[in-house]
Design an enzyme around this catalytic site. Structure first.
Site, PDB file in Angstrom:
ATOM      1  N   SER A  65       1.058  -0.850   0.397  1.00 31.88           N
ATOM      2  CA  SER A  65       0.038   0.175   0.142  1.00 31.88           C
ATOM      3  C   SER A  65       0.567   1.220  -0.311  1.00 31.88           C
ATOM      4  CB  SER A  65      -0.534  -0.188   1.239  1.00 31.88           C
ATOM      5  OG  SER A  65      -1.763  -0.699   1.137  1.00 31.88           O
TER       6      SER A  65
HETATM    7  N1  SAH Z   1      -0.908  -4.860   3.895  1.00 33.63           N
HETATM    8  C1  SAH Z   1       0.288  -4.897   2.354  1.00 33.63           C
HETATM    9  C2  SAH Z   1      -0.830  -5.094   1.590  1.00 33.63           C
HETATM   10  C3  SAH Z   1      -0.734  -6.009   0.725  1.00 33.63           C
HETATM   11  S1  SAH Z   1      -2.205  -6.732  -0.842  1.00 33.63           S
HETATM   12  C4  SAH Z   1       1.552  -4.527   2.580  1.00 33.63           C
HETATM   13  O1  SAH Z   1       1.428  -3.602   3.440  1.00 33.63           O
HETATM   14  O2  SAH Z   1       2.211  -4.604   1.500  1.00 33.63           O
HETATM   15  C5  SAH Z   1      -3.338  -7.319  -0.196  1.00 33.63           C
HETATM   16  C6  SAH Z   1      -2.685  -8.478  -0.134  1.00 33.63           C
HETATM   17  O3  SAH Z   1      -4.220  -9.452   0.856  1.00 33.63           O
HETATM   18  C7  SAH Z   1      -2.285  -9.385  -0.932  1.00 33.63           C
HETATM   19  O4  SAH Z   1      -0.641 -10.151  -0.732  1.00 33.63           O
HETATM   20  C8  SAH Z   1      -3.248 -10.864  -1.117  1.00 33.63           C
HETATM   21  O5  SAH Z   1      -2.373 -11.646  -1.431  1.00 33.63           O
HETATM   22  C9  SAH Z   1      -3.887 -10.486  -0.200  1.00 33.63           C
HETATM   23  N2  SAH Z   1      -4.862 -11.415   0.109  1.00 33.63           N
HETATM   24  C10 SAH Z   1      -5.946 -11.535  -0.502  1.00 33.63           C
HETATM   25  N3  SAH Z   1      -7.058 -11.766  -0.655  1.00 33.63           N
HETATM   26  C11 SAH Z   1      -6.419 -12.727   0.761  1.00 33.63           C
HETATM   27  C12 SAH Z   1      -7.464 -13.967   1.848  1.00 33.63           C
HETATM   28  N4  SAH Z   1      -8.706 -13.961   2.120  1.00 33.63           N
HETATM   29  N5  SAH Z   1      -7.007 -13.742   3.035  1.00 33.63           N
HETATM   30  C13 SAH Z   1      -5.455 -13.406   3.590  1.00 33.63           C
HETATM   31  N6  SAH Z   1      -4.553 -12.395   2.285  1.00 33.63           N
HETATM   32  C14 SAH Z   1      -5.416 -12.277   1.332  1.00 33.63           C
END
Ligand code: SAH
Length: 228
Positions: A65
């Protein structure tokens, strides 16, 4: 100039600009963002862009993000020492590290306070490595799981936030929130406008939802996410 000093200066300048623009206000979140090295949570090739206020690709179609979004979510959660927090979507692990730094009570805190769920196996390892390198491994427990179902093993939580958008607020997340708890989650359609929602449960278990504005997150998968 030493490249790490240069990155530290860029980190300070970014935090300063988020403070000047009024986005960053909470002292503890400011301190956490000054401390956590975002460059350690992204692919080596993107290191130079660590302090541009934008999402960056971390592989597997996912992104870390933008710093302003991390700031907004941490502040809206009103994080305090000793809270038990659940993150859905570990991705790089950066947001979890900022959360852990914001709520940690002592410099050598060893108790896990942030539980972070990630559905992509490779990102679980990527995040664990970055958290280990930066000293947050003890404060953040990363688990490979479908976060749309919450994490019943450690529920209930004081705070829950999702960094992936879902079509509606997954009911297990509301169930796993403590009274006086806060849940922040982007809800909307894939690739379209999503709204960041703040869901609060009061001491009588009544739910209030506040809209925090338009956002663009990657889709949440899993049982209560989008079917792909
Ligand atoms: N907080 C993160 C942002 C990652 S983007 C950071 O600081 O980098 C969102 C993430 O959610 C992705 O890695 C994706 O694989 C994950 N995601 C999507 N659906 C999910 C689910 N049902 N359970 C766990 N993770 C999930």
């Amino acid at each position: 100039m030493n490249p790490d000093t240069d990155l530290k200066e860029r980190r300070e300048r970014l935090v300063q600009s988020l403070v000047s623009s009024g986005v960053l206000r909470d002292k503890r979140v400011i301190e956490a963002m000054l401390k956590v090295p975002r460059e350690e949570f992204i692919p080596e090739i993107l290191r130079e862009q660590a302090y541009v206020d934008t999402p960056l690709h971390i592989g597997y179609g996912q992104t870390i993000s933008a710093p302003h979004m991390v700031a907004i979510m941490c502040q809206e959660l009103a994080l305090k020492s000793g809270q038990k927090v659940l993150e859905i979507g570990t991705g790089s692990g950066y947001h979890a590290a900022v959360t852990a730094e914001t709520i940690s009570t002592a410099p050598n805190e060893i108790e896990v306070q942030v539980f972070s769920l990630e559905i992509i196996k490779e990102l679980v390892s990527f995040a664990k490595n970055s958290l280990q390198r930066t000293g947050y491994r003890n404060l953040v427990k990363v688990i490979e799981a479908d976060g749309s179902q919450g994490y019943i093993e450690e529920a209930p939580f004081d705070r829950i936030y999702a960094t992936a958008a879902s079509p509606r607020v997954p009911p297990p997340l509301i169930n796993q929130l403590k009274p006086n708890g806060i849940l922040i989650i982007p809800v909307g359609e894939v690739g379209f406008f999503q709204e960041l929602l703040k869901v609060e449960k009061n001491s009588s278990w009544e739910i209030t939802t506040t809209r925090l504005g338009g956002v663009a997150f990657v889709p949440m998968r899993g049982k209560h996410g989008f079917k792909s």
